[in-house]
Design an enzyme around this catalytic site. Structure first.
Site, PDB file in Angstrom:
ATOM      1  CE  LYS A  22      14.412 -10.216  12.680  1.00 11.81           C
ATOM      2  NZ  LYS A  22      14.796 -11.452  11.979  1.00 11.81           N
ATOM      3  NE  ARG A  91      18.108 -14.128  14.821  1.00  5.86           N
ATOM      4  CZ  ARG A  91      17.470 -15.280  15.013  1.00  5.86           C
ATOM      5  NH1 ARG A  91      16.470 -15.604  14.217  1.00  5.86           N
ATOM      6  NH2 ARG A  91      17.826 -16.099  15.980  1.00  5.86           N
ATOM      7  N   GLY A 100       9.937 -15.327   7.311  1.00  5.38           N
ATOM      8  CA  GLY A 100      10.487 -16.491   6.638  1.00  5.38           C
ATOM      9  C   GLY A 100      10.841 -16.297   5.182  1.00  5.38           C
ATOM     10  CG  MET A 102      14.212 -11.679   2.585  1.00  2.00           C
ATOM     11  SD  MET A 102      14.533  -9.920   2.736  1.00  2.00           S
ATOM     12  CE  MET A 102      13.615  -9.498   4.211  1.00  2.00           C
ATOM     13  NE  ARG A 335       7.334 -10.557  13.639  1.00  6.37           N
ATOM     14  CZ  ARG A 335       7.908 -11.434  12.832  1.00  6.37           C
ATOM     15  NH1 ARG A 335       8.866 -11.047  12.013  1.00  6.37           N
ATOM     16  NH2 ARG A 335       7.540 -12.702  12.840  1.00  6.37           N
ATOM     17  CG  HIS A 451       6.621 -20.651   7.231  1.00  4.53           C
ATOM     18  ND1 HIS A 451       5.844 -21.114   6.190  1.00  4.53           N
ATOM     19  CD2 HIS A 451       7.312 -19.621   6.733  1.00  4.53           C
ATOM     20  CE1 HIS A 451       6.076 -20.403   5.114  1.00  4.53           C
ATOM     21  NE2 HIS A 451       6.972 -19.486   5.405  1.00  4.53           N
ATOM     22  CB  SER A 778     -20.721   9.653 -11.873  1.00  8.93           C
ATOM     23  OG  SER A 778     -20.442   8.426 -11.221  1.00  8.93           O
ATOM     24  CB  CYS A 846     -20.556   4.981 -10.449  1.00 12.82           C
ATOM     25  SG  CYS A 846     -20.416   5.413 -12.194  1.00 12.82           S
ATOM     26  CE1 TYR A 866     -21.410   9.153  -6.488  1.00 14.96           C
ATOM     27  CE2 TYR A 866     -21.687  11.534  -6.319  1.00 14.96           C
ATOM     28  CZ  TYR A 866     -21.803  10.357  -7.040  1.00 14.96           C
ATOM     29  OH  TYR A 866     -22.305  10.391  -8.321  1.00 14.96           O
TER      30      TYR A 866
END
Length: 895
Positions: A22, A91, A100, A102, A335, A451, A778, A846, A866
């Site tokens: 913020k 805030r 919402g 805090m 934001r 909210h 693997s 795997c 992989y």
């Protein structure tokens, strides 16, 4: 000396770690010249210092005073002065958005004297007393710890006494009386009076916001969103502007694109004669943002221009809070907005089309978790009746559950394994535990910026808001539909967050558009096109291959359609179930070598056909076939059930079935206290004659059959549970003997690489020696996690994992997301030492972690070749492998 306070003019958007999201964005909007009420930010450093010691860090108070003096000088007014007082808001603002979770306190600076000055300066007694009652209520609950419900009860009683439908119908004297009621309530509940000193109000409010970082709902939200606990929150102190000055004032929340679908345009909610908290709290129903154009054309035009500038500047969906004070627009916050998975893909693709971002940036803005949500089934609305009600489609998806009307009830039922839908008039931050526990959220009030909507979208939770047709009675625990139907708590309902509809009962499901695309290639809508482009981009940049765990030809074919580049794990034990179990029983019960050979010979053609079919489905791609892994007793009947059947027969004076007695003897003979650490894996191959030879011959003959049919089979043979190189050396010799034998018999050269699973800590720690005998590794991360932690997964997950997660012992289940410090370190050791011994060593994984987004980033960073996962996770792994290649980091961040 550490600096703890920054003026908005001193910061910028790249300072969220210090100023919070913020504060950094308010500074950026100030730099852009947008109409931002001036203010300053107390840093996250100050919060962390306060939380560590319980006291204000040295020098912070003096810095706040200096910045407050500068704010007073620029405004020409002092905080809480008798005439025309300066008021401020306090805030929270953490590094990551926590809507919402805090605390916020508005109208700081009002007291019994300054409220009279505010009334005179504004020309509205009602406005002044409305602002004062808001301050006393917020301060009482946030700073002094009074239950919010006590204030709500007082307000409700007053409205009932005045027969007022809402707070707008209370006059100045009503609100003045309410202030006195609130102050008495605070004194009675806490033994302390509401402070009249504006400076004390400000100091205590800042510290209360700091404390709220460790509040229950904030901790729960961080745990749910994997936000670190040690970041702390910044605090913004900002000059108040008033949306509750009358019909020419108001507050709203706006999005530059629809956060539910991603469609371009202006979306949001506006509430006339209201402060910002009213909009998200849902105390009165808002109007769509588009209606502001008729209510206040000039403010609407300015807002539209500012929103366009912000989206171009941030090159993303922007979430904006604003207030109109008697026709003057003020920008209070922006934001990068939270969005649904559908919106994330659509917006990323649109911004590429518009030339605002590159395809690589678009890939970074979507996530595998989001793609998985798009693959979930949707409701088949053609197969159901009329909806009970409609509301706003706040967060898409399909969810079925029992209606519950309290957060605690949702938590209780979820703990018992029941699916629920949390139904409220509107949610508050205190409802977060229930929102996490429920499958969906349904509210009768609020819009897309309420909210419930914002939090549900952030969590990927199904949500329908503003279903005004429903009369929700949380006390009686039921809701009533327009036709008078009463739906009691516990009744199963279905919530369609895509269409914004609610249905009775469990609506049947159908495949989503994303799943149809993956199955057939059908690009039926814009979001599917966006998904296709994201996957194409991921495939073009990723280094990790993605293979699938597949035990049947059907699984292999599906995995290939989903983009798998081979089979990383074919579990042969799954081929011994069903009707074939009798043949395995015969092998186990064999009294002589010839009996055992006959049982293995009967299994051989069945295994050969299985492998032939899977190799055909994956023709030209590698298929890693794991030799038999689990203990043999798993193929026999349950020990207790057998004993009970035999005992029951004997109790009836009957002779037990000879076969059952023979089976029980075998089960007793093979019984192990901890079979997962007993005779299984490579150990079986070394002590059960002919077992490895049968399986390898089946693989080799399948390769021969596919080669003769014109195919290009690429079978690989994997030896499980190796802990010592000697085990692998002995078993590999047997494998190669059979391969050579089949090659000689058939005249077709059969070359199958031989490797092993690394699933024991000792194997990882001696990987250099094991690599001398293995052509590939693997990592079996399921067993490696169990043996590293000393956990039996089947036993511990239900027993204490929830407590461990709550207490922060680990941030996520180590069976879902790789434990980097322990299991991850073993993997890194094995990678380094294995490749040092055999530079061409192929490395894969795997275990189930192969399809976990965060774990895929770790495997990329660790240097694996992989990952292999279930067929349905293949698209997720493809996407995350591409994102990992772009980020070059060990972890994903899809927040």
């Amino acid at each position: 000396m550490v600096r703890y306070v920054y003026d908005f003019r001193e910061g910028h958007r790249d300072m969220p770690d210090l100023l919070g999201g913020k504060g950094a964005n308010l500074a950026e909007m100030t730099r852009l010249g947008l109409p931002v009420p001036p203010g300053f930010t107390v840093t996250t450093d100050a919060c962390r210092a306060f939380l560590a010691t319980g006291a204000e860090p040295e020098g912070m108070s003096a810095e706040v005073s200096r910045h407050l003096s500068a704010l007073e000088e620029s405004a020409g007014r002092r905080l809480g002065q008798r005439d025309d007082p300066l008021l401020v808001s306090v805030r929270s603002g953490a590094r990551f958005s926590m809507p919402g979770m805090m605390e916020t306190v508005l109208d700081i600076g009002l007291n019994d004297d300054s409220v009279l000055g505010l009334a005179k300066a504004s020309g509205s007694d009602r406005f002044a007393w409305d602002s004062y009652r808001r301050l006393v209520q917020m301060f009482g609950s946030t700073v002094m710890g009074v239950d919010t419900a006590r204030f709500d009860e007082a307000m409700t009683l007053l409205k009932e006494a005045r027969e007022a439908p809402d707070d707008l119908h209370l006059d100045a004297s009503d609100l003045a009386g309410l202030v006195e009621t609130y102050k008495r309530l605070i004194l009675d509940e806490t033994g302390r009076a509401f402070p009249q000193s504006p400076a004390e109000q400000l100091r205590l409010a800042i510290l209360a916001v700091f404390r709220s970082w460790n509040g229950e709902r904030a901790r729960l939200y961080r745990s749910r969103e994997h936000i670190p606990d040690d970041l702390g929150t910044a605090v913004t102190v900002q000059r108040m502007v008033y949306g509750n000055l009358g019909p020419d004032s108001g507050s709203g929340v706006a999005f530059t694109r629809d956060p539910a679908t991603g469609r371009p345009g202006l979306y949001g909610d506006y509430l006339a004669n209201a402060q910002g908290e009213d909009v998200v709290a849902g105390i009165r129903n808002t109007v769509p943002l588009t209606e502001l154009e008729q209510l206040d054309p000039d403010s609407y035009r300015h807002l539209r221009d500012h929103m366009g500038a912000l989206e171009r500047h941030y090159r993303d969906l922007c979430d904006i809070e604003f207030t109109i004070e008697r026709g003057t627009l003020w920008m209070l916050q922006t934001r990068v907005g939270k969005r649904t998975a559908e919106a994330a893909f659509a917006i990323a693709a649109e911004l590429v089309e518009e030339g605002q971002i590159t395809p690589e940036e678009a890939l970074a803005r979507v996530s595998g978790d989001g793609l998985a949500r798009l693959m979930f089934p949707r409701f088949d609305t053609d197969a159901t009746g009329a909806a009970l009600a409609h509301g706003l489609p706040a967060s898409p998806g399909a969810a079925v559950g029992a209606a519950v009307f309290a957060s605690a009830e949702a938590v209780r039922r979820a703990a018992a394994g029941e699916r629920t839908v949390l139904v409220r008039q509107e949610t508050t931050p205190d409802d977060l535990p229930g929102m996490v526990a429920a499958e969906a959220v349904l509210t009768s009030r609020g819009g897309k910026t309420s909210h419930a909507a914002v939090v549900a979208r952030g969590m990927g939770k199904v949500c329908v808001c503003g279903a005004e047709e429903l009369a929700v009675d949380t006390e009686a625990r039921h809701f009533t539909t327009p036709d008078g139907t009463v739906v009691e708590e516990g009744t199963v309902i279905s919530v369609d967050g895509t269409a914004g509809a609610v249905y009775a009962g469990a609506v049947p499901l159908t495949a989503s558009a994303a799943m149809r695309f993956l199955e057939t290639g059908e690009r039926s809508d814009g979001v599917v096109v966006a998904v296709a482009r994201a996957l194409e981009q991921a495939d073009s940049v990723r280094r990790l291959e993605v293979r699938a765990n597949a035990d049947t030809p059907e699984d292999a074919r599906r995995a290939r359609r989903f983009g798998a580049q081979g089979v990383g794990l074919c579990r042969t034990e799954h081929m011994f179930l069903g009707e074939r179990r009798k043949l395995v029983e015969a092998m186990i019960l064999a009294g002589t070598d010839s009996d055992r050979d006959r049982a293995l010979a009967a299994l051989l053609p069945l295994q050969r056909q299985d492998f032939t079919d899977i190799l055909e489905a994956m023709d030209g791609l590698p298929v890693t076939i794991r030799l038999l892994d689990p203990p043999l007793h798993e193929f026999l009947p349950d020990r207790t059930e057998l004993a009970v059947r035999i005992a029951a027969a004997e109790a009836r004076g009957e002779q037990p079935e000879p076969h059952e007695a023979e089976l029980l003897a075998a089960v007793n003979r093979m019984h192990e206290e901890n079979p997962m650490l007993g005779l299984r894996g490579v150990r079986l191959g070394l002590v059960v004659p002919g077992l490895v030879a049968m399986q390898v011959r089946a693989v080799a003959e399948a390769v021969v059959a596919r080669t003769r049919a014109g195919g290009s089979p690429r079978a690989e043979i994997m030896v499980p549970l190796v802990g010592a190189v000697e085990e692998l050396r002995i078993e590999r010799a047997e494998v190669e003997r059979v391969l050579d034998e089949v090659s000689h018999e058939s005249g077709v050269p059969v070359r199958c690489p031989v490797g092993t699973m690394i699933e024991l800590p000792r194997a990882a720690l001696t990987a250099g020696r094991i690599a001398e005998e293995a052509e590939f590794f693997s990592f079996g991360t399921n067993d490696l996690t169990q043996t590293t932690w000393g956990f039996s997964r089947d036993d511990v997950e239900a027993a204490f994992f929830s407590a461990y997660l709550d207490k922060g012992v680990f941030p996520a289940s180590p069976f879902e997301t790789i434990d980097r410090d322990g299991v991850g370190r073993l993997i890194r050791i094995a990678v380094e030492e294995g490749r040092a011994a055999r530079p061409g060593l192929t490395l894969g994984v795997c275990g189930e972690h192969g399809g976990d987004p965060d774990s895929v980033h770790f495997f990329h960073a660790a240097g694996l070749d992989y990952v292999s996962c279930s067929p349905f996770r293949v698209p997720v792994a493809r996407l995350e492998a591409g994102r990992a290649a772009l980020s070059g980091a060990e972890g994903s961040d899809s927040r």
